[in-house]
Write an enzyme that holds these catalytic residues in place. Structure first.
Site, PDB file in Angstrom:
ATOM      1  N   ARG A  10      23.544  56.174  69.553  1.00  0.00           N
ATOM      2  CA  ARG A  10      24.190  57.369  70.085  1.00  0.00           C
ATOM      3  C   ARG A  10      25.313  57.852  69.190  1.00  0.00           C
ATOM      4  O   ARG A  10      25.775  58.974  69.316  1.00  0.00           O
ATOM      5  CB  ARG A  10      24.696  57.117  71.512  1.00  0.00           C
ATOM      6  CG  ARG A  10      23.570  57.159  72.523  1.00  0.00           C
ATOM      7  CD  ARG A  10      24.109  57.138  73.926  1.00  0.00           C
ATOM      8  NE  ARG A  10      24.955  58.259  74.187  1.00  0.00           N
ATOM      9  CZ  ARG A  10      25.874  58.261  75.132  1.00  0.00           C
ATOM     10  NH1 ARG A  10      26.085  57.171  75.837  1.00  0.00           N
ATOM     11  NH2 ARG A  10      26.615  59.329  75.342  1.00  0.00           N
ATOM     12  N   SER A 267      21.321  62.790  82.885  1.00  0.00           N
ATOM     13  CA  SER A 267      21.060  61.438  82.403  1.00  0.00           C
ATOM     14  C   SER A 267      21.920  61.150  81.187  1.00  0.00           C
ATOM     15  O   SER A 267      22.370  62.068  80.480  1.00  0.00           O
ATOM     16  CB  SER A 267      19.591  61.284  82.010  1.00  0.00           C
ATOM     17  OG  SER A 267      19.323  61.980  80.792  1.00  0.00           O
ATOM     18  N   ASP A 268      22.143  59.874  80.936  1.00  0.00           N
ATOM     19  CA  ASP A 268      22.622  59.504  79.609  1.00  0.00           C
ATOM     20  C   ASP A 268      21.464  59.745  78.636  1.00  0.00           C
ATOM     21  O   ASP A 268      20.327  59.968  79.032  1.00  0.00           O
ATOM     22  CB  ASP A 268      23.053  58.033  79.597  1.00  0.00           C
ATOM     23  CG  ASP A 268      24.076  57.742  78.513  1.00  0.00           C
ATOM     24  OD1 ASP A 268      24.118  58.491  77.514  1.00  0.00           O
ATOM     25  OD2 ASP A 268      24.836  56.771  78.649  1.00  0.00           O
ATOM     26  N   TRP A 269      21.776  59.725  77.349  1.00  0.00           N
ATOM     27  CA  TRP A 269      20.782  60.094  76.348  1.00  0.00           C
ATOM     28  C   TRP A 269      19.656  59.067  76.317  1.00  0.00           C
ATOM     29  O   TRP A 269      19.878  57.883  76.058  1.00  0.00           O
ATOM     30  CB  TRP A 269      21.457  60.232  74.985  1.00  0.00           C
ATOM     31  CG  TRP A 269      21.903  61.634  74.682  1.00  0.00           C
ATOM     32  CD1 TRP A 269      21.625  62.353  73.556  1.00  0.00           C
ATOM     33  CD2 TRP A 269      22.687  62.527  75.504  1.00  0.00           C
ATOM     34  NE1 TRP A 269      22.184  63.616  73.638  1.00  0.00           N
ATOM     35  CE2 TRP A 269      22.838  63.748  74.814  1.00  0.00           C
ATOM     36  CE3 TRP A 269      23.260  62.400  76.765  1.00  0.00           C
ATOM     37  CZ2 TRP A 269      23.540  64.831  75.345  1.00  0.00           C
ATOM     38  CZ3 TRP A 269      23.963  63.471  77.292  1.00  0.00           C
ATOM     39  CH2 TRP A 269      24.094  64.663  76.589  1.00  0.00           C
ATOM     40  N   ALA A 271      17.989  57.958  78.864  1.00  0.00           N
ATOM     41  CA  ALA A 271      18.120  57.027  79.985  1.00  0.00           C
ATOM     42  C   ALA A 271      17.182  57.393  81.128  1.00  0.00           C
ATOM     43  O   ALA A 271      17.366  56.912  82.245  1.00  0.00           O
ATOM     44  CB  ALA A 271      19.563  56.995  80.482  1.00  0.00           C
TER      45      ALA A 271
END
Length: 852
Positions: A10, A267-269, A271
């Site tokens: 990330r 969402s998280d990347w 996820a």
């Protein structure tokens, strides 16, 4: 150009460094004040008009267009939809800086911010980040991170806040309100139970209901219900076997229904793991793109009835509602980018400096070793890998590149020059590349190339080489379609007898093991990121050792290096020479973006070679102050009793070098307080036995939070044991006293309680103290921690001055989560209030009785 080899994926998010130098200008405070009025665009309250506009936009979309808007694009944007005048909405990573769009202001990291114990600083940092975002046209800032620092080895503790939910909540609310007051949506993260970085896509956090409610959820709850945050980010991990992004209990029942959150849940990347499950269980936006919530998945799901179109409509209503509330779209829309705001802001540098100054935490100062004075100290030797260049923050998606960061070396040299103090410098340790490049083996290194990952069968080919020195940056998002394993065999003959450092490194998700004479010493598993591994071994001159390294690359190419060096040769002679000649030494050790980062956990011990550096420098000159860069506690057992001073700096942001210099030379009186407990060893930490996951019958990796509420100081004060340094602890160059605690003798359930006391500066210097209020219920109906933080106040006092402090406790301050009624409950009975300057130093006590 500095290349970080061991970062997580990330940290490599799309960074559109499309900034023309002509657009970068310095804004003095006067210009900032003039333009500030233009930036005050906090979100408007929701209204029937906003709801009507959002609904009208939804009704104009086809089913395919609706699905199209459920995923991101180009790394950091939502999709545009010209037919409804919806532009792309721009995002940026945080929380240390608006880091996705080029150089920026790098503020104090989360742990450092928490060490200030100053909500007003959190507010100013949030406002500064909001202005930085507006200068870059950013709509969503992906911050703050409010996860509890459950264990000292979590790789992201440095960007989170503290081990205490009350402290986290108080700071997060101000941070969020500051960001959003500037017309930028904050995004509180990572919801929820993301308290470890290792294997984060696959680990299930199994937390009992009461612990979850009392310890891990309150910062998120405050973000939603008090700060009215307009975006929330789901985490990578699972909760009780269900991914956060498809967890109905978390996203729908708790966040949206119970807490009434009406903003956007993203969402998280990468996820998201199941498009239909995510759509049906509360996820509104999949980032960075619609890999699962896409037309191929959702269109047939809607047509078959698995997903209703009304479910999709609710997601778009949330996106449009947020955009309308901020004025990003609609009849009163205005440009998000404010050209009159500077990309390089001098005024915001001042905020970054304030955060650094207030965070520095003095943990040891025997015989008033600090501050250094020109009358006694003429020459200071600055030694250590973290002294230069500056280390504003850790690694991963929070890593901000500052325009002009100040290192400890340059900060101390600049300030020292004004006082007639000369500053000398040596790094004190070689770089990994220097060790790898200087290691030669006895004869050629044999490399067997296997067409598999288990090194079975005959090698496809065999080659030879002189060294094992092929370390290169990671290749993220690239997978080698052909499984490969490389076995390196070498012989090393030491020239001298003694202890040697064995050092190895790869990058990305590559894995390896290293065996010496058949004994495995190093093991790098396949995981999201990594840092160099090391071991110490005793070798005899002239006696060869046999080395076997099994390396499995996950991406095309080779990225492995290995080296050895005698410990006696590890510390360069110039470092020891200047240390011995200086009047005092400042030894800067700890972690950096390569060794403490998102994507993997860090070690509790200091990185390789640093203990040896400490011992060698202290032997050369015992007048040594250790300055630590770390998101929390580290192992100090071999050196702490040998040094007179110890200063914890966390990750202080771009102005850290200036603040540290001011503290060392007496221009600044340290005022930081530990936001986490400082354990003597990782084994002493209450999470030690429960931290790592185990694969269970369902095939998942489960982490059972068996310590329950006994995290950090809650464990130490309840058991009566004592850590190295307690939560809330921090020394000053002056002294303080507490007195005159007063509280009413009884309180009716449901009412507030006022607690008053005095704080006096009993020393000879101006300074700041943090008065901390802890609440206990010794005869509780359920097991409760011996004490819990429920109030605090930062007090600035001139020598001899006294301030009267009033703190207010509300019913929640006395309550616990009742698993029978699934609600907060305050029982009648005796409560003890304790006031002091740390979780273990509470000289004032009072009791009150709760009655109906």
């Amino acid at each position: 150009m500095q290349i970080h080899l061991f970062t997580s994926p990330r940290s490599l998010r799309s960074s559109a460094w499309l900034i023309a130098l002509a657009a970068i200008f310095v804004a003095p405070a006067a210009i900032l004040a003039q333009t500030h009025a233009q930036t005050l665009f906090g979100p408007a309250p929701d209204s029937p008009a906003i709801e009507q506009q959002a609904h009208a936009m939804v009704t104009r979309l086809t089913l395919q267009q609706k699905i199209h808007l459920l995923g991101g694009v180009d790394g950091m944007f939502t999709h545009a939809m010209p037919s409804i005048q919806l532009p792309r909405l721009k995002m940026s990573d945080g929380p240390l800086g608006v880091r996705s769009w080029g150089p920026t202001t790098a503020y104090a990291g989360g742990a450092a911010l928490a060490a200030t114990w100053d909500p007003s600083v959190a507010r100013k940092v949030g406002e500064g980040l909001g202005r930085d975002a507006r200068a870059r046209g950013v709509d969503f800032l992906l911050a703050p991170g409010v996860n509890i620092s459950r264990s000292p080895v979590n790789g992201r503790n440095f960007e989170y806040l503290s081990e205490d939910p009350y402290l986290n909540a108080q700071l997060a609310v101000q941070y969020i309100e500051g960001v959003q007051s500037e017309g930028v949506s904050a995004t509180v993260k990572h919801f929820a139970g993301n308290n470890q970085e290792y294997d984060r896509h696959n680990v299930s956090s199994d937390i009992d209901e009461r612990t979850f409610r009392e310890l891990y959820l309150p910062p998120f709850e405050a973000a939603v219900k008090t700060a009215h945050v307009t975006a929330v980010m789901d985490s990578y991990n699972l909760l009780h076997g269900v991914h956060s992004t498809q967890n109905n209990d978390l996203n729908v029942k708790l966040l949206k229904q119970e807490w009434g959150f009406d903003g956007l849940l993203m969402s998280d990347w990468d996820a998201t793991y199941d498009g239909v499950a995510a759509a049906n269980n509360g996820l509104d936006l999949e980032m960075p793109s619609a890999k699962f919530m896409n037309e191929q998945t959702l269109l047939p799901a809607v047509r078959s009835g698995q997903v209703t179109e009304a479910t999709l409509d609710d997601k778009l209503m949330r996106l449009f509602r947020v955009a309308l509330r901020y004025g990003w779209i609609g009849p009163d829309a205005r440009p998000q980018q404010i050209d009159s705001l500077p990309l390089y802001s001098v005024a915001d540098r001042a905020i970054a400096l304030q955060g650094a100054r207030e965070s520095l935490t003095l943990l040891k100062n025997d015989h008033h070793f600090l501050p250094f004075t020109p009358a006694q100290i003429k020459t200071i030797a600055v030694i250590g890998p973290d002294a230069y260049p500056a280390v504003p923050g850790g690694g991963g998606s929070s890593q901000a590149t500052a325009f002009d960061p100040v290192s400890l070396l340059t900060g101390l040299a600049n300030l020292g020059a004004t006082q007639g103090i000369r500053v000398l410098y040596a790094r004190g340790l070689p770089t990994p590349q220097e060790i790898f490049g200087a290691t030669y083996f006895a004869g050629p290194v044999t490399v067997q190339h296997f067409d598999n990952h288990d090194f079975t069968g005959s090698p496809a080919s065999t080659t030879t080489q002189r060294q094992i020195n092929d370390l290169k940056p990671a290749m993220w998002d690239v997978v080698d379609p052909h499984p490969r394993g490389l076995r390196y065999t070498a012989t090393y003959t030491p020239k001298t007898s003694g202890d040697y450092l064995l050092l190895a490194a790869a990058s990305g998700e590559d894995s390896y093991t290293v065996r010496i004479d058949g004994k495995q010493l190093l093991d790098q598993p396949h995981q999201e990121g990594q840092f160099p591994l090391s071991a110490t071994l005793h070798l005899t001159a002239g006696t060869p050792i046999h080395i076997v390294a099994d390396y499995i690359p996950q991406a095309p190419g080779i990225r492995l290096a290995l080296g050895l060096r005698a410990i006696s040769d590890l510390i360069p002679a110039d470092a020891l020479r200047i240390a011995s000649k200086a009047d005092a030494v400042v030894l800067s050790v700890g972690f950096d973006p390569d060794t403490e980062s998102e994507g993997y956990d860090r070690t509790f011990t200091l990185p390789w070679g640093q203990d040896a550096l400490l011992h060698a420098v202290v032997a050369a000159n015992p007048k040594t102050a250790v300055v630590l860069t770390a998101g929390g506690a580290v192992d100090t057992t071999t050196w702490l009793d040998k040094v007179p001073a110890f200063l914890q700096t966390y990750y202080p942001g771009q102005e850290g070098g200036t603040a540290i210099a001011e503290a060392l030379l007496g221009k600044l009186n340290p005022e930081g307080k530990l936001p986490v407990t400082f354990d003597r060893s990782f084994q002493d930490d209450p999470t030690f036995a429960n931290y790592y996951s185990k694969k269970e019958a369902d095939g998942l990796q489960h982490v059972h939070y068996n310590e329950k509420l006994m995290v950090g100081y809650r464990y130490w004060t309840t058991t009566g044991k004592h850590p190295l340094y307690p939560f809330g602890f921090g020394l000053s160059y002056t002294t303080f006293a507490f007195s005159h605690l007063q509280v009413q003798p009884t309180v009716r359930i449901g009412q507030n309680v006022a607690v008053t006391f005095d704080v006096t500066n009993t020393g000879h210097l101006a300074g700041a103290e943090v008065a901390q209020l802890y609440v206990s219920q010794p005869d509780a109906a359920v097991n409760r921690p011996e004490r819990e933080l429920k109030g605090f106040a930062k007090v600035r006092l001139a020598p001899g001055a006294t301030q009267h402090v009033t703190l207010t406790l509300n019913p929640r301050s006395f309550s616990y989560w009742d698993v029978n009624t699934h609600n907060w409950k305050m029982d009648t009975g005796k409560f003890i209030l304790r006031v002091g300057d740390s979780s273990e130093s509470t000289p004032l006590t009072a009791t009150l009785a709760a009655v109906r």
